[in-house]
Design a protein around this motif. Structure first.
Motif, PDB file in Angstrom:
ATOM      1  N   TYR A   1       0.818  -1.209   0.000  1.00 29.96           N
ATOM      2  CA  TYR A   1       0.000   0.000   0.000  1.00 29.96           C
ATOM      3  C   TYR A   1       0.856   1.265   0.000  1.00 29.96           C
TER       4      TYR A   1
ATOM      5  N   ALA B   1      -9.876  -7.585  -3.341  1.00 29.62           N
ATOM      6  CA  ALA B   1      -9.440  -6.404  -2.598  1.00 29.62           C
ATOM      7  C   ALA B   1      -8.490  -5.559  -3.434  1.00 29.62           C
TER       8      ALA B   1
ATOM      9  N   ALA C   1     -10.031  -3.181  -5.980  1.00 30.37           N
ATOM     10  CA  ALA C   1     -10.914  -2.134  -5.471  1.00 30.37           C
ATOM     11  C   ALA C   1     -10.414  -0.747  -5.885  1.00 30.37           C
TER      12      ALA C   1
ATOM     13  N   ILE D   1      -7.660   3.165  -3.996  1.00 29.65           N
ATOM     14  CA  ILE D   1      -6.679   2.608  -3.071  1.00 29.65           C
ATOM     15  C   ILE D   1      -6.267   3.744  -2.140  1.00 29.65           C
TER      16      ILE D   1
ATOM     17  N   TRP E   1      -9.279   1.964   2.306  1.00 25.00           N
ATOM     18  CA  TRP E   1      -9.080   0.649   1.669  1.00 25.00           C
ATOM     19  C   TRP E   1      -8.085  -0.176   2.473  1.00 25.00           C
TER      20      TRP E   1
END
Length: 262
Positions: A5, A67, A70, A73, A77
């Protein structure tokens, strides 16, 4: 594992990671599980009744793919990835690329996860470079030869991770209260239970040796690609200053590392 991430947000070259990971997960699922009622029923029996480990992995892969696909981000999330954890469970994010985050990414993580414990596993830079190059040979579907291995030793993807002392200094500055801990890759093979005890202590988990009965089992062995002595010596010279700095900083843990001048 490998959520990516913070580097997706703060490292321009990684901005499309989530989409690429979602595509890869869908490919894995397409090869492993046919989308029929019979297969879905069999999966339910295996995962929910018999709790079959491999089948559960495939289901987890499917959920992870959803996920990763999606949008947007963002912090919401990221928090959602861990929303299913019980209050008595510890959540972890295993993403080695975070070590290379710019200061803005480290600050973002500190704001979003102020109580995080950061574990950084340090490896002899010569061995790390060779291992990474072997992985790139396989990932790039190159012939598994010494020539291709040597060629990839100069890859920017590989050399970007060379300055581990700078990585340690930047992260310790951001987590000055001792919650950034350095562990050592050598211990995975040499004393895995000791390393696992440190990991559990680092993230606030009780350690029990019986939890890790297969700790000595080799997982994902690298390809057997010969490394001539002159290549090893070249890498020792390339990393001579870094090796000297690491040996000075961690004399006990690096005592078994070969002398870069040897």
């Amino acid at each position: 594992k490998e959520v990516h991430y913070f580097d997706t947000v703060h490292v321009p070259a990684h901005q499309d990671f989530q989409a690429r990971r979602a595509r890869r997960s869908r490919q894995i699922m397409a090869h492993q599980i046919a989308p029929t009622i019979a297969h879905r029923a069999a999966l339910f029996v295996l995962t929910e009744l018999f709790r079959h480990r491999t089948a559960r992995r495939y289901v987890a892969e499917h959920r992870f793919a959803a996920a990763m696909a999606a949008d947007p981000i963002d912090d919401r999330w990221y928090a959602g990835l861990f929303a299913g954890a019980r209050p008595d469970q510890v959540t972890c994010d295993f993403t080695p690329a975070y070590a290379l985050l710019p200061d803005s990414g480290i600050a973002h993580m500190r704001r979003l996860c102020p109580d995080a414990q950061i574990l950084y596993i340090l490896r002899n830079p010569v061995e790390r470079a060779l291992s990474h190059a072997r992985m790139l040979v396989v990932r790039n579907q190159r012939p598994r030869t010494t020539e291709h291995l040597v060629e990839l030793l100069d890859s920017p993807v590989l050399t970007g991770q060379d300055d581990s002392l700078s990585i340690i200094d930047r992260w310790q500055a951001a987590w000055p209260d001792g919650r950034f801990k350095v562990l050592f890759f050598d211990d995975i093979a040499r004393q895995p239970q000791h390393l696992l005890r440190q990991v559990c202590a680092g993230v606030g988990l009780d350690y029990r040796e019986r939890y890790f009965k297969r700790a000595h089992r080799v997982v994902y062995p690298g390809p057997d690609i010969a490394v001539p002595d002159h290549v090893t010596m070249m890498l020792r010279q390339r990393y001579a200053d870094l090796l000297a700095g690491l040996r000075a900083r961690f004399p006990t843990q690096t005592a078994a590392w070969p002398d870069p001048q040897g």
